[in-house]
Design an enzyme around this catalytic site. Structure first.
Site, PDB file in Angstrom:
ATOM      1  N   HIS A  95       0.846  -1.196   0.000  1.00  0.00           N
ATOM      2  CA  HIS A  95       0.000   0.000   0.000  1.00  0.00           C
ATOM      3  C   HIS A  95       0.884   1.250   0.000  1.00  0.00           C
ATOM      4  CE1 HIS A  95      -3.245   2.649   0.420  1.00  0.00           C
ATOM      5  NE2 HIS A  95      -3.683   2.374   1.639  1.00  0.00           N
ATOM      6  N   HIS A 100      -1.647  -0.617 -11.198  1.00  0.00           N
ATOM      7  CA  HIS A 100      -2.588  -0.140 -10.178  1.00  0.00           C
ATOM      8  C   HIS A 100      -3.821  -1.022 -10.212  1.00  0.00           C
ATOM      9  CE1 HIS A 100      -5.224   2.497  -7.833  1.00  0.00           C
ATOM     10  NE2 HIS A 100      -4.133   3.075  -7.409  1.00  0.00           N
ATOM     11  N   ASP A 154       3.164   6.070  -6.897  1.00  0.00           N
ATOM     12  CA  ASP A 154       4.366   5.795  -6.106  1.00  0.00           C
ATOM     13  C   ASP A 154       5.629   5.981  -6.939  1.00  0.00           C
ATOM     14  OD1 ASP A 154       3.063   4.955  -3.644  1.00  0.00           O
ATOM     15  OD2 ASP A 154       2.373   3.232  -4.795  1.00  0.00           O
TER      16      ASP A 154
END
Length: 392
Positions: A224, A263, A319
């Site tokens: 996460h 994702h 990210d």
């Protein structure tokens, strides 16, 4: 016991568990909306605290409402003295996310409202956590380095004050604005793992602090919130690599994943990643650092590998794009996920309040999902118990 593995609805993917008016994602079109507003519009024109107000109250504030909200946040920045003293007793090598998860419940001990659950009281608690998570993160970074925590600077806005408390220098306006935009981009993301954890916990009528602590625990996991620091570690390892395309090809051939790609929801690109990519390019040009250039080479090489192998294109996510941005701002690797938490706390609190007032009577609906039992079964009477001496 049976060794058969039989699992349905892994990770609750695609299972609707609640209604929410807070945010919306269209993964096919790459759209993220907070309370009806496109994330791009908010990133271009809003601020983090204005966005936090939107998430908590459901509307954008007037000038007067916005100014009052900012003042309330500023007034709540300092930690109780016993929290500062407690943090000084923690092991210096403790993970920053563990510190956040430990300190948030400590704040509940200083809560003046006790176990009161009124909406406005929880708005006050939310403002307190929005104000204090940056203070906790910055204070811990200084404490672990043998330095005294710096007091908040009430002349600075939310992002600039955090950088001041963290680094001991007032940031330039451009850097502070860039970080503020990052906070806007991360403020909410529908029913991700940490938000679901927060909502599930408060469905028991646990406190807002317990819900946020649960969110922090979920966010600390590498699947996460921990991915951005792993992306940056990869980029650091590649700093002196002469042929990044060859490295990517070999890495994938060995069965490894390129961190920061793919994702669970977005299929045509993460709108937050698109925004951060532009920011990373600009920061690289301004600072002369090459981290964005390295990330761009990794991106090109990875996409080329997917194309060559005829695989479905997996695009870089938030990210991948946020890692070099934070690093060029001077954010240490292990504080990248806490930055995520500093932003996401506004979304968690909005979801917690929505969950706590899930029906007209202001009562949460206790989460109690059903599992399909796939273990040993010997009929309704159960398996026959045998004494230890008779077991084989």
């Amino acid at each position: 016991m049976s060794s058969e593995v039989h699992v349905k609805n892994i990770g609750l993917r695609g299972v609707t568990v609640a209604d929410s008016a807070i945010s919306f994602i269209d993964g096919e079109k790459g759209v993220l909306i907070y309370r009806g507003y496109r994330i791009e519009d908010l990133a271009d024109n809003s601020s983090y605290l204005e966005t936090a107000y939107l998430l908590l109250y459901g509307t954008l504030p007037t000038i007067e409402q916005g100014e009052k909200f900012v003042e309330r946040v500023k007034a709540a920045r300092r930690l109780p003295e016993f929290v500062y003293q407690g943090m000084k007793q923690f092991p210096a090598d403790a993970e920053p996310m563990d510190i956040l998860q430990a300190v948030v419940p400590m704040l509940s001990m200083a809560d003046e409202y006790g176990d009161t659950f009124e909406r406005e009281k929880n708005i006050d608690r939310s403002i307190g956590l929005i104000a204090k998570l940056p203070t906790i993160t910055a204070a811990w970074h200084r404490i672990r380095n043998g330095l005294e925590p710096l007091p908040p600077d009430q002349s600075l806005d939310h992002a600039a004050n955090f950088l001041w408390m963290l680094q001991g220098e007032k940031p330039n306006a451009a850097t502070a604005r860039d970080l503020d935009i990052c906070l806007v981009l991360h403020a909410d993301h529908t029913f991700n793992a940490s938000t679901f954890a927060a909502r599930e916990v408060v469905s028991t009528r646990a406190s807002l602090y317990a819900g946020v602590a649960a969110g922090l625990g979920a966010l600390s996991g590498s699947l996460h919130g921990g991915a951005n620091s792993r992306v940056m570690k990869m980029l650091l390892d590649l700093e002196h690599e002469t042929d990044i395309a060859a490295w990517v090809k070999e890495w994938i051939a060995q069965g490894h994943k390129i961190m920061g790609f793919g994702h669970a929801i977005y299929k045509t690109g993460d709108p937050r990643a698109v925004y951060l990519k532009k920011m990373g390019k600009r920061l690289g040009e301004q600072t002369g650092q090459n981290w964005f250039a390295i990330s761009e080479q990794v991106e090109r090489a990875t996409l080329a590998e997917f194309t060559q192998k005829g695989k479905t294109t997996i695009l870089p996510n938030v990210d991948f794009m946020s890692a070099p941005v934070y690093y060029m701002m001077g954010i240490p690797l292990d504080l990248m996920t806490p930055i995520f938490a500093i932003s996401r706390v506004a979304g968690w609190c909005a979801h917690i309040i929505e969950e706590q007032f899930a029906d007209a009577q202001g009562k949460p609906a206790l989460y109690r999902p059903k599992a399909e039992y796939v273990g040993e079964y010997c009929g309704l009477m159960g398996c026959e118990y045998s004494p230890p001496a008779k077991r084989k």
